[in-house]
Design a protein around this motif. Structure first.
Motif: not given
Lengths: 248, 205
Positions: A67-69, A88, A91-92, A95-96, B69, B72-73, B76-77
């Motif tokens: 999942l990325l989001d 990774d 994913r960041v 969110q950003s 933020f 959520n990370l 996910l991780r």
């Protein structure tokens, strides 16, 4: 990322205009385990070949579908370690993006971001390209489904259905023959098509399937569900064979 | 006037029997002048994890977004829900990162552990010093009044309905003695399988 103090480029042009490092990366992708993605009207399905584990190895599933989001899922073929980095970073970025523009990413945006990252590594000092081809699927916030594929050179395209990795050509030909509007309309038919196409090149027990329906979160199909679909597919194949026999 | 009292506001959290409650007032002001009576200071960070951020309103919004933020990370991780204790550590870290130019908020965290459902409450100062007591936590412009009310009304092992009564009375009577807080109240009661939100009808002054 960050400034490199290397001063020699590794990815350079050949006399006849090829970037050999990129092409070698694409070879690495061709050696990776097969991954299939199919886009329906209200569902997206990703299926991958699961590598069989050695006898002494713990059967903890190495998830190739990530999942990325909440609304974006990705799978890949190629170097798993390279994929970890890209996932990774993606994913960041998801969110950003949400934090700065207060909207979830669109599939095209995040694919473009990943593709740009891959391209940067084909034009940097001391770095080699990423050896993975990614399949990115999901729904935009206006609920339209999308499936994108990006390769080590940094190009990306949108697809209705695609495969990458080992035997991708066979799977893609099967998809071209069997994908149509009718299939896209039905969630069940889309799932079956994805599994069927992967079963062309892989044994039934070694598949990992993930589905994302419009407005719902990612669902990994457990082995019972996959068996149910494979059983249905077997039955349909037999019925086809019967019909053919009767016609004769 | 201190920067932490510029917008006004108060948040209280209490532990009960297999439940926690978090409550806040609804006032947003600019020093003495009232701006709105439906300001949200409590944010949902997970199905059983809530964060209250009294203090400067702009930092309330920013810290809540930046924390989401990071959260959520994390999810996910790690592919799992965060535990309230760990979330506390994340909040504390975010605040201490700004040790010499801090966010002007004093967080209040209330939640249930995702596995054991144990109640957890915590509050911090603006640079992230955590305080994890067994009974109740308060932060905001009427802390003295709130501490007094909570100390007298709280008792251990309150059932969800009793906890609601207790925290509501503590909140309302505390912010009624403060010019910068009040104008309505909102209470979240967090139990293992549901979260109830109740809005309080109070003196609108």
């Amino acid at each position: 990322m960050g400034d490199s103090t290397y001063d020699r480029a590794i990815t350079v042009f050949s006399p006849d205009g090829h970037l050999f490092q990129v092409e070698y990366a694409q070879e690495a992708v061709k050696k990776g385990s097969t991954a299939v993605g199919v886009r329906g009207n209200t569902i997206v399905v990703l299926a991958v070949e699961k590598k069989s584990v050695a006898k002494l190895q713990e059967e903890r599933t190495v998830r190739k579908i990530c999942l990325l989001d909440d609304h974006v899922v990705m799978t890949f073929a190629g170097l798993t370690a390279d994929a970890r980095i890209l996932i990774d970073r993606a994913r960041v970025e998801c969110q950003s993006h949400k934090l700065t523009v207060e909207d979830p990413v669109t599939l095209e945006y995040i694919t473009r971001h990943i593709a740009q990252l891959k391209q940067r590594y084909t034009q940097s000092n001391g770095r080699r390209p990423f050896g993975i081809s990614a399949l990115i699927a999901g729904f935009d916030y206006d609920n339209t489904p999308h499936l994108f594929q990006s390769d080590p050179s940094g190009v990306y395209h949108e697809w209705k259905a695609n495969a990458t990795g080992r035997n991708a050509k066979t799977v893609r030909e099967y998809l071209e023959k069997n994908y149509n509007e009718e299939v896209a309309k039905s969630d069940e038919a889309t799932i079956k098509l994805a599994i069927k196409s992967l079963l062309e090149v892989v044994q039934g027990k070694n598949v990992e399937v993930a589905i994302m329906r419009r407005g719902q979160s990612l669902k990994m199909l457990d082995s019972e569900d996959i068996e149910k679909y494979t059983a249905e597919i077997e039955k349909e194949k037999e019925e086809e064979a019967e019909k053919k026999k009767q016609k004769k | 006037m201190s920067i932490l009292t510029y917008n006004g506001g108060v948040v209280i959290a209490m532990k009960g029997k297999e439940c926690v409650a978090i409550a806040a007032d609804r006032r947003l002001g600019v020093q003495g002048q009232l701006i709105c009576t439906n300001f949200n200071r409590i944010f949902e960070m997970g199905p059983n994890l809530y964060l209250g951020l009294p203090g400067l309103a702009t930092d309330t919004a920013t810290v809540a977004q930046r924390l989401k933020f990071r959260l959520n990370l994390y999810e996910l991780r790690e592919n799992r829900r965060i535990r309230p204790k760990t979330f506390s550590a994340v909040v504390s870290n975010l605040l201490y990162e700004r040790r010499f130019g801090p966010y002007f908020v004093e967080p209040v965290i209330a939640g249930l552990d995702p596995k054991t459902n144990e109640p957890y409450i915590c509050n911090m100062d603006l640079i992230g010093c955590p305080n994890e007591p067994e009974d109740f936590v308060v932060c905001g412009t009427c802390v003295e009044q709130a501490y007094g009310m909570c100390e007298s009304l709280w008792e251990p092992n309150l059932e969800p309905d009793d906890l609601f009564e207790t925290i509501s009375q503590a909140l309302v009577n505390a912010f009624d003695r403060d010019a910068l807080s009040g104008w309505g109240g909102i209470v979240y009661i967090i139990e293992k399988d549901k979260v109830t939100v109740k809005e309080l009808k109070t003196r609108m002054d």
